[in-house]
Write a protein that holds these residues in place. Structure first.
Motif, PDB file in Angstrom:
ATOM      1  N   VAL A  32     -39.140 -32.160 -32.879  1.00 37.54           N
ATOM      2  CA  VAL A  32     -40.441 -32.332 -32.234  1.00 37.54           C
ATOM      3  C   VAL A  32     -41.474 -31.402 -32.864  1.00 37.54           C
ATOM      4  N   SER A  33     -42.725 -31.825 -32.816  1.00 35.63           N
ATOM      5  CA  SER A  33     -43.828 -30.965 -33.243  1.00 35.63           C
ATOM      6  C   SER A  33     -44.220 -30.066 -32.080  1.00 35.63           C
ATOM      7  N   ILE A  34     -44.626 -28.859 -32.400  1.00 32.06           N
ATOM      8  CA  ILE A  34     -45.013 -27.888 -31.370  1.00 32.06           C
ATOM      9  C   ILE A  34     -46.318 -27.240 -31.789  1.00 32.06           C
ATOM     10  N   GLU A  35     -47.234 -27.095 -30.836  1.00 33.06           N
ATOM     11  CA  GLU A  35     -48.501 -26.429 -31.108  1.00 33.06           C
ATOM     12  C   GLU A  35     -48.653 -25.251 -30.156  1.00 33.06           C
ATOM     13  N   LEU A  36     -48.942 -24.090 -30.711  1.00 35.19           N
ATOM     14  CA  LEU A  36     -49.290 -22.911 -29.916  1.00 35.19           C
ATOM     15  C   LEU A  36     -50.787 -22.734 -30.119  1.00 35.19           C
ATOM     16  N   LYS A  37     -51.567 -23.021 -29.095  1.00 35.50           N
ATOM     17  CA  LYS A  37     -53.016 -23.174 -29.258  1.00 35.50           C
ATOM     18  C   LYS A  37     -53.793 -21.894 -29.512  1.00 35.50           C
ATOM     19  N   GLN A  40     -52.895 -14.376 -30.184  1.00 37.07           N
ATOM     20  CA  GLN A  40     -53.698 -13.246 -30.653  1.00 37.07           C
ATOM     21  C   GLN A  40     -52.844 -12.319 -31.504  1.00 37.07           C
ATOM     22  N   ILE A  41     -53.378 -12.009 -32.687  1.00 39.68           N
ATOM     23  CA  ILE A  41     -52.746 -11.054 -33.604  1.00 39.68           C
ATOM     24  C   ILE A  41     -53.810 -10.012 -33.916  1.00 39.68           C
ATOM     25  N   ARG A  42     -53.617  -8.821 -33.376  1.00 41.87           N
ATOM     26  CA  ARG A  42     -54.604  -7.747 -33.501  1.00 41.87           C
ATOM     27  C   ARG A  42     -55.964  -8.271 -33.034  1.00 41.87           C
ATOM     28  N   ASN A  43     -56.948  -8.342 -33.918  1.00 33.10           N
ATOM     29  CA  ASN A  43     -58.291  -8.787 -33.509  1.00 33.10           C
ATOM     30  C   ASN A  43     -58.560 -10.237 -33.922  1.00 33.10           C
ATOM     31  N   LYS A  44     -57.531 -10.984 -34.215  1.00 32.66           N
ATOM     32  CA  LYS A  44     -57.662 -12.384 -34.639  1.00 32.66           C
ATOM     33  C   LYS A  44     -56.966 -13.310 -33.647  1.00 32.66           C
ATOM     34  N   PHE A  45     -57.449 -14.542 -33.601  1.00 30.89           N
ATOM     35  CA  PHE A  45     -56.795 -15.600 -32.843  1.00 30.89           C
ATOM     36  C   PHE A  45     -56.386 -16.676 -33.837  1.00 30.89           C
ATOM     37  N   VAL A  46     -55.164 -17.180 -33.685  1.00 31.93           N
ATOM     38  CA  VAL A  46     -54.687 -18.234 -34.576  1.00 31.93           C
ATOM     39  C   VAL A  46     -54.066 -19.359 -33.748  1.00 31.93           C
ATOM     40  N   ARG A  47     -54.082 -20.548 -34.343  1.00 34.43           N
ATOM     41  CA  ARG A  47     -53.387 -21.701 -33.781  1.00 34.43           C
ATOM     42  C   ARG A  47     -52.191 -21.948 -34.694  1.00 34.43           C
ATOM     43  N   LEU A  48     -51.026 -22.127 -34.103  1.00 37.65           N
ATOM     44  CA  LEU A  48     -49.820 -22.388 -34.884  1.00 37.65           C
ATOM     45  C   LEU A  48     -49.374 -23.823 -34.635  1.00 37.65           C
ATOM     46  N   PHE A  49     -49.027 -24.505 -35.704  1.00 38.66           N
ATOM     47  CA  PHE A  49     -48.522 -25.865 -35.589  1.00 38.66           C
ATOM     48  C   PHE A  49     -47.203 -25.943 -36.343  1.00 38.66           C
ATOM     49  N   LEU A  50     -46.169 -26.391 -35.664  1.00 42.59           N
ATOM     50  CA  LEU A  50     -44.832 -26.492 -36.236  1.00 42.59           C
ATOM     51  C   LEU A  50     -44.407 -27.955 -36.199  1.00 42.59           C
TER      52      LEU A  50
END
Length: 86
Positions: A32-37, A40-50
């Motif tokens: 299945v595909s998974i998205e972490l919307k 937060q990593i230190r002072n950054k925000f990221v979206r992860l898509f697997l």
């Protein structure tokens, strides 16, 4: 020569509560595909898509790996927070 990283190396770069390694393993195991919307990593925000990489083999799908995409969404997230008054 480019460095190589395994899943544990990559997962260490994210906050423990994001459970990146667990989500990657689930992506492959359940196909299945998974998205972490918003992670937060230190002072950054990221979206992860697997997403799993599948091949058809004798009328069955076989997982041969997975894709791990990281998108920097810091600017969009900051704007959302400013609009919300946070």
């Amino acid at each position: 020569v480019l460095p190589t990283y395994d899943l544990a190396d990559v997962a260490k770069r994210f906050p423990e509560e994001a459970e990146v390694e667990k989500h990657c393993r689930r992506c492959v195991a359940e196909q299945v595909s998974i998205e972490l919307k918003s992670v937060q990593i230190r002072n950054k925000f990221v979206r992860l898509f697997l997403a799993p990489i599948l091949i058809a083999e004798h009328e069955e799908k076989k997982v041969i790996g997975h894709v791990f995409l990281i998108e920097d969404i810091t600017e969009a997230r900051v704007l959302e927070l400013l609009e919300a008054g946070e």
